[in-house]
Design an enzyme around this catalytic site. Structure first.
Site, short mmCIF file in Angstrom:
data_model
loop_
_atom_site.label_atom_id
_atom_site.label_comp_id
_atom_site.label_asym_id
_atom_site.label_seq_id
_atom_site.Cartn_x
_atom_site.Cartn_y
_atom_site.Cartn_z
N ARG A 276 0.86 -1.18 0.00
CA ARG A 276 0.00 0.00 0.00
C ARG A 276 0.90 1.24 0.00
O ARG A 276 1.97 1.24 0.63
CB ARG A 276 -0.88 0.04 1.26
CG ARG A 276 -2.06 -0.92 1.23
CD ARG A 276 -3.10 -0.54 0.18
NE ARG A 276 -4.25 -1.44 0.19
CZ ARG A 276 -4.37 -2.52 -0.56
NH1 ARG A 276 -3.38 -2.89 -1.38
NH2 ARG A 276 -5.46 -3.26 -0.51
N GLU A 305 -4.11 7.29 -5.17
CA GLU A 305 -4.30 6.50 -6.39
C GLU A 305 -5.61 6.94 -7.03
O GLU A 305 -6.61 7.01 -6.30
CB GLU A 305 -4.37 5.00 -6.06
CG GLU A 305 -3.04 4.46 -5.58
CD GLU A 305 -3.08 2.98 -5.23
OE1 GLU A 305 -4.11 2.33 -5.50
OE2 GLU A 305 -2.10 2.48 -4.67
N HIS A 324 -1.57 -0.05 -9.75
CA HIS A 324 -2.12 -1.01 -8.77
C HIS A 324 -2.72 -2.24 -9.48
O HIS A 324 -3.93 -2.46 -9.43
CB HIS A 324 -3.17 -0.33 -7.88
CG HIS A 324 -3.37 -1.05 -6.58
ND1 HIS A 324 -3.75 -0.42 -5.42
CD2 HIS A 324 -3.24 -2.37 -6.25
CE1 HIS A 324 -3.86 -1.31 -4.44
NE2 HIS A 324 -3.56 -2.51 -4.93
O1 LIG Z 1 -5.48 -5.74 -1.54
C1 LIG Z 1 -5.48 -6.30 -2.62
O2 LIG Z 1 -6.28 -7.19 -2.90
C2 LIG Z 1 -4.50 -5.93 -3.66
O3 LIG Z 1 -3.91 -4.71 -3.38
C3 LIG Z 1 -5.14 -5.94 -5.02
O4 LIG Z 1 -4.16 -5.94 -6.01
#
Ligand SMILES: O=C(O)[C@H](O)CO
Length: 359
Positions: A276, A305, A324
């Site tokens: 993240r 994002e 992402h």
């Molecule tokens: O948390 C999640 O599922 C991931 O970041 C998706 O790619």
């Protein structure tokens, strides 16, 4: 289960044990009195695959947001009212305002992600609402992307491709477009959970000298396979040639990679983040990249994002930015949606969910 009770009528303000609606009361009638079927209601914040939708449609009244962008906040607040289940994405912030709007009927929040930092867990728990997420099934896809991003950054794939397209490739040149190799390097993994371990397993194939990891707990058995060693955060920062981040975002990991952390890294270090954006102090990272405090960065996640087009990260040659896409394998995403649907049905039936989030 729901089909068993074919003839029911729901009266508001009492309790219904069949349609699972806390604000309904159920009376069984003979078929001559009523044939109204009471199904629980689900709101989905994005268009999903047919297989997942079919599972939900069989048992529930489904409404969804069908726009390409995330559901607007106002729309979510309007549509969540009185729903029994919410099928959401990591782009949807589920806070007390959403929960208040949903009211007392909401029983399950199923997020189509392994990360759950977009959910206000304490508020959800306070209201006795169940939560499910999608671990495991996205582990391979995300590990694969992390390795691809690491190699794209270290071997300068995007820069090299652009140079070829722009006519900057004049001739083979001994030291042009060189970058650090994994062979004999030290690889540091931050967050040695399912995804971190799979990244380590894959990177092991590139013959690094050492694989080290930083994690709250020691993973003795899991680490054996890749001969990985637990170290302190500082040791990982100072010794690693490659740092791959796969920890979840919590109050402890927020801004873990700050100016002091980047300063401790090798000037030749490659930093890769697929967890993240919040685990990184982004201004500190930009500084570290601009001043060559570290060699380069590959980011699949950032803050915010999407990253605004004028953000310096998008202009730096030593930074690879991806939108992402960690789990973006076709089958993986389909399975994530199916798992969400199964979690919702199980929760509404009062059965054990395949992947409940228990914290
Ligand atoms: O948390 C999640 O599922 C991931 O970041 C998706 O790619």
């Amino acid at each position: 289960m729901f089909q068993k009770y074919r003839y029911i009528v729901c009266i508001p303000n009492l309790f219904c044990g069949i349609c699972t609606n806390r604000a309904h009361s159920v009376f069984s009638f003979s078929s001559t009195v009523s044939n109204k079927m009471c199904k629980p209601s689900v709101y989905i914040t994005r268009e999903i695959n047919k297989e997942a939708l079919d599972i939900l449609n069989e048992h529930c009244e489904v409404t969804s947001w069908t726009g390409l962008d995330p559901v607007p906040r106002d729309e979510l607040l309007e549509k969540i009212e009185n729903k029994n289940a919410l099928f959401c994405m990591l782009t949807d912030v589920i806070d007390s305002k959403v929960l208040d709007k949903a009211g007392q009927n909401l029983q399950i929040i199923a997020t189509m992600s392994v990360g759950y930092d977009h959910l206000e867990i304490q508020e959800i728990k306070k209201r006795n609402i169940k939560i499910s997420y999608t671990p495991d099934i996205l582990t391979d896809a995300t590990a694969e992307l992390a390795v691809a991003l690491l190699l794209t950054t270290s071997r300068r794939l995007l820069e090299a491709n652009e140079a070829a397209k722009k006519g900057e490739w004049k001739a083979w040149s001994p030291f042009w477009m060189c970058g650090p190799g994994l062979q004999n390097s030290t690889v540091g993994i931050v967050g040695f959970g399912r995804i971190g371990q799979e990244i380590a397993k894959r990177l092991k194939a590139f013959n690094p000298k050492d694989i080290i990891y930083y994690n709250r707990s020691e993973k003795v058995e899991e680490a054996k396979q890749m001969d990985a060693k637990k170290v302190s955060f500082d040791q990982l920062l100072t010794e690693s040639d490659f740092i791959s981040v796969s920890c979840s975002l919590t109050s402890e990991t927020m801004n873990l990679f700050n100016a002091a952390a980047f300063k401790k890294m090798k000037s030749t270090a490659v930093f890769v983040n697929t967890s993240r954006g919040g685990v990184v102090d982004q201004d500190a990272l930009i500084n570290a990249l601009e001043n060559k405090t570290i060699w380069g960065a590959g980011l699949d996640v950032m803050t915010p994002e999407p990253l605004p087009l004028d953000n310096p990260l998008l202009k730096l040659k030593n930074c690879v930015v991806l939108p992402h896409i960690g789990s973006a394998c076709i089958e993986t995403r389909q399975n994530m949606a199916i798992l969400c649907a199964k979690n919702i049905i199980a929760a509404l039936k009062g059965e054990q969910m395949p992947s409940e989030l228990i914290i």
